[in-house]
Design an enzyme around this catalytic site. Sequence first.
Site, PDB file in Angstrom:
ATOM      1  N   ASP A 169     -45.408 -43.245 -15.619  1.00 21.45           N
ATOM      2  CA  ASP A 169     -45.577 -44.545 -14.894  1.00 21.45           C
ATOM      3  C   ASP A 169     -46.005 -44.237 -13.298  1.00 21.45           C
ATOM      4  OD1 ASP A 169     -42.930 -43.360 -14.775  1.00 21.45           O
ATOM      5  OD2 ASP A 169     -42.000 -45.233 -13.827  1.00 21.45           O
TER       6      ASP A 169
ATOM      7  N   HIS B   4     -33.928 -36.691  -9.472  1.00 18.18           N
ATOM      8  CA  HIS B   4     -34.514 -37.265 -10.610  1.00 18.18           C
ATOM      9  C   HIS B   4     -34.903 -36.313 -11.951  1.00 18.18           C
ATOM     10  CE1 HIS B   4     -36.625 -40.935 -12.319  1.00 18.18           C
ATOM     11  NE2 HIS B   4     -37.875 -40.179 -12.372  1.00 18.18           N
TER      12      HIS B   4
HETATM   13 ZN    ZN Z   1     -40.615 -44.529 -12.393  1.00 20.81          ZN
HETATM   14 ZN    ZN Z   2     -39.451 -41.082 -12.817  1.00 22.96          ZN
END
Ligand code: ZN
Ligand code: ZN
Length: 245
Positions: free
Chosen positions: A65, A144
């Site tokens: 994304d 992340h």
């Molecule tokens: Zn994202």
């Molecule tokens: Zn991500």
Amino acid sequence: MSELVFIGTSDAFGAGGRRQSAMLLRAPGGSVLVDCGATTSGGLCDLGISRDEIDAILISHFHGDHFGGIPFLLLGALYEDQRRRPLAIAGPRGVERRVRTLATAMGYSLDEREWTFPIRFEELEPGREREIGPVTVDAFEVFHQPQTEPHGLAIRFANQRLVYSGDTGFFPELAERVGEADLFVCECTYHDNDFEYHISHKDLVARRHEFHCGRIVLTHLGDEMLAYREKAAFETADDGLRLRL
Ligand SMILES: [Zn+2]
Ligand SMILES: [Zn+2]
């Protein structure tokens, strides 16, 4: 005068019918696309923004994304625009390999094409600020999924500083990385979900006193956060929002 256009503001899944998070920064010296998801090319067309305007693409990390739209953008620039100007693509370590592998997997290998413009891949290293197109960029590590090389971006232009969180869970040094930015664009996927790799509104409210930056605008809004946004304690972005900087 500079301008920030939110091309998309959703999580990875297009929550609320929005496009995946991406922004176009129009600085005095040129334009920079910040992240480029699978839905970003459609967003640019919808908002009447020419691909040819983009001088550089900055990538925060290698989730689809955030960089999955680069092959579409490159091929559009080649076949639809017959682009002539160089295009810089800057991102974390391995950016060129990641983009080339992705393009091949999508059936759009970048090799063996007669490119009408140079593509310049640039690796961003935290703590090593560098000029990319019309802006100066530093990257900082965020929290992340590690295999995506997750980074936030600090972008300087025209005496202003814009910090973008990329995708991240809350981590103790975040406010320090943001510093006294004029604008902090922060991901806020959830309202109060404790998933470690994304920030929730609850986290931001609890840590608000740590931030000494100017304006804070939230993006990367998931379903849970969208349902809550009328009561949000911070500004939230919509697709197509334009901020004068
Ligand atoms: Zn994202
Ligand atoms: Zn991500």
